[in-house]
Design a protein around this motif. Structure first.
Motif, PDB file in Angstrom:
ATOM      1  N   ASN A 179       7.447  -6.341 -12.274  1.00  0.00           N
ATOM      2  CA  ASN A 179       7.931  -5.294 -11.738  1.00  0.00           C
ATOM      3  C   ASN A 179       7.261  -4.304 -10.897  1.00  0.00           C
ATOM      4  O   ASN A 179       7.085  -3.406 -10.732  1.00  0.00           O
ATOM      5  N   CYS A 180       6.146  -4.564 -10.628  1.00  0.00           N
ATOM      6  CA  CYS A 180       5.030  -4.157  -9.036  1.00  0.00           C
ATOM      7  C   CYS A 180       5.689  -4.479  -8.314  1.00  0.00           C
ATOM      8  O   CYS A 180       5.950  -5.160  -7.708  1.00  0.00           O
ATOM      9  N   LEU A 181       5.957  -3.076  -7.656  1.00  0.00           N
ATOM     10  CA  LEU A 181       6.331  -2.685  -6.130  1.00  0.00           C
ATOM     11  C   LEU A 181       5.150  -2.730  -5.344  1.00  0.00           C
ATOM     12  O   LEU A 181       4.834  -0.685  -5.394  1.00  0.00           O
ATOM     13  N   CYS A 182       4.914  -3.447  -5.040  1.00  0.00           N
ATOM     14  CA  CYS A 182       4.092  -2.996  -3.797  1.00  0.00           C
ATOM     15  C   CYS A 182       3.904  -3.206  -2.115  1.00  0.00           C
ATOM     16  O   CYS A 182       4.316  -4.686  -2.379  1.00  0.00           O
ATOM     17  N   LEU A 183       3.371  -3.121  -1.636  1.00  0.00           N
ATOM     18  CA  LEU A 183       3.910  -3.633  -0.136  1.00  0.00           C
ATOM     19  C   LEU A 183       2.570  -2.883   1.099  1.00  0.00           C
ATOM     20  O   LEU A 183       2.382  -2.336   0.842  1.00  0.00           O
ATOM     21  N   ASN A 184       2.603  -4.407   1.555  1.00  0.00           N
ATOM     22  CA  ASN A 184       1.430  -3.795   2.732  1.00  0.00           C
ATOM     23  C   ASN A 184       2.145  -3.877   3.946  1.00  0.00           C
ATOM     24  O   ASN A 184       3.079  -4.465   3.979  1.00  0.00           O
ATOM     25  N   VAL A 185       1.853  -2.690   4.889  1.00  0.00           N
ATOM     26  CA  VAL A 185       2.293  -2.685   5.833  1.00  0.00           C
ATOM     27  C   VAL A 185       0.966  -2.555   6.985  1.00  0.00           C
ATOM     28  O   VAL A 185       0.198  -1.849   7.252  1.00  0.00           O
ATOM     29  N   TYR A 186       1.704  -3.795   7.474  1.00  0.00           N
ATOM     30  CA  TYR A 186       0.543  -4.318   8.534  1.00  0.00           C
ATOM     31  C   TYR A 186       0.603  -3.341  10.635  1.00  0.00           C
ATOM     32  O   TYR A 186       1.756  -4.004  10.654  1.00  0.00           O
ATOM     33  N   GLU A 187      -0.647  -4.566  10.920  1.00  0.00           N
ATOM     34  CA  GLU A 187      -0.055  -3.109  12.655  1.00  0.00           C
ATOM     35  C   GLU A 187      -1.009  -4.162  12.915  1.00  0.00           C
ATOM     36  O   GLU A 187      -1.796  -5.134  13.151  1.00  0.00           O
TER      37      GLU A 187
END
Length: 222
Positions: A121-129
């Motif tokens: 239940n780990c909520l991890c996002l990577n925002v790439y550019e």
């Protein structure tokens, strides 16, 4: 189809259309309509991409039309030289444990958001550019949204996630601390500031409505 227009580049716009010249045949063709000439012209004669691809959700950035890499190979079309290229993806994005959740542009930056951790239940996002030369991506923001689960438990369960990334909205260059992402939790629309980690609810609904989302974004950005 994808719309190519930015008011600082040119007063005219172009529409890029990817189509099949013959129904049922796995060949594609690119045609471009110009508001300047008011004509359609064939830019790429028939070509085969070899693998199933979706030419949907076209995004215009830096005089290039990109197609969202949600499934299969992704491509971009350079309008100045009328060339089609394969869109590179961040390393590991093809893994079954990584999910592409958003693809879009904000204030001159092209973003790709992936959900990286699917366990515990780990909520991890990577925002790439995207790099300006289209050669690849770099991580702009790494977000751990676990604190949202206490307020919005509907976002994730033991086996799946229920939230959607609706938009990435960059602040002014000198005020980038105003950058936020827009999330649909399944029951609410919320914004999350990527710098101070503050969040707020902006809309609640019984069922997901594209009208609610588009209305909110118009009000927020205008």
């Amino acid at each position: 189809m994808g719309l190519a227009y930015h008011q600082t580049d040119c007063p005219h716009y172009k529409v890029v259309c990817v189509c099949r010249p013959e129904p049922g045949v796995d060949l594609f063709q690119i045609q471009v309509y110009s508001s300047d000439t008011k004509k359609w012209e064939i830019s790429c004669e028939s070509f085969c991409i070899g693998k199933p691809a979706l030419f949907s959700h076209g995004v215009y950035w830096n005089r290039v039309v990109y197609w969202a890499p949600f499934s299969g190979p992704a491509f971009y079309f350079k309008l100045d030289v009328e060339q089609l290229h394969m869109l590179p993806l961040p390393e590991g994005s093809g893994s079954s444990e990584i999910f592409i959740m958003y693809f879009g542009e904000s204030r001159g930056h092209l973003h790709l958001v992936v959900y990286k951790n699917y366990e515990d239940n780990c909520l991890c996002l990577n925002v790439y550019e995207m790099l300006s030369d289209h050669s690849g991506w770099f991580v702009k923001y790494q977000l751990q949204l676990d604190e949202l689960l206490g307020s919005f438990p509907e976002m994730i369960s033991e086996y799946t996630c229920y939230f959607k990334v609706i938009d990435v909205v960059r602040g002014e260059e000198e005020e980038e601390e105003d950058t936020f992402i827009v999330l649909n939790t399944g029951k609410k629309i919320i914004t999350y500031n990527v710098h101070d980690k503050s969040f707020k609810q902006v809309r609640a609904f019984a069922a997901f409505s594209l009208i609610d989302v588009s209305t909110f974004l118009f009000q927020k950005l205008s």
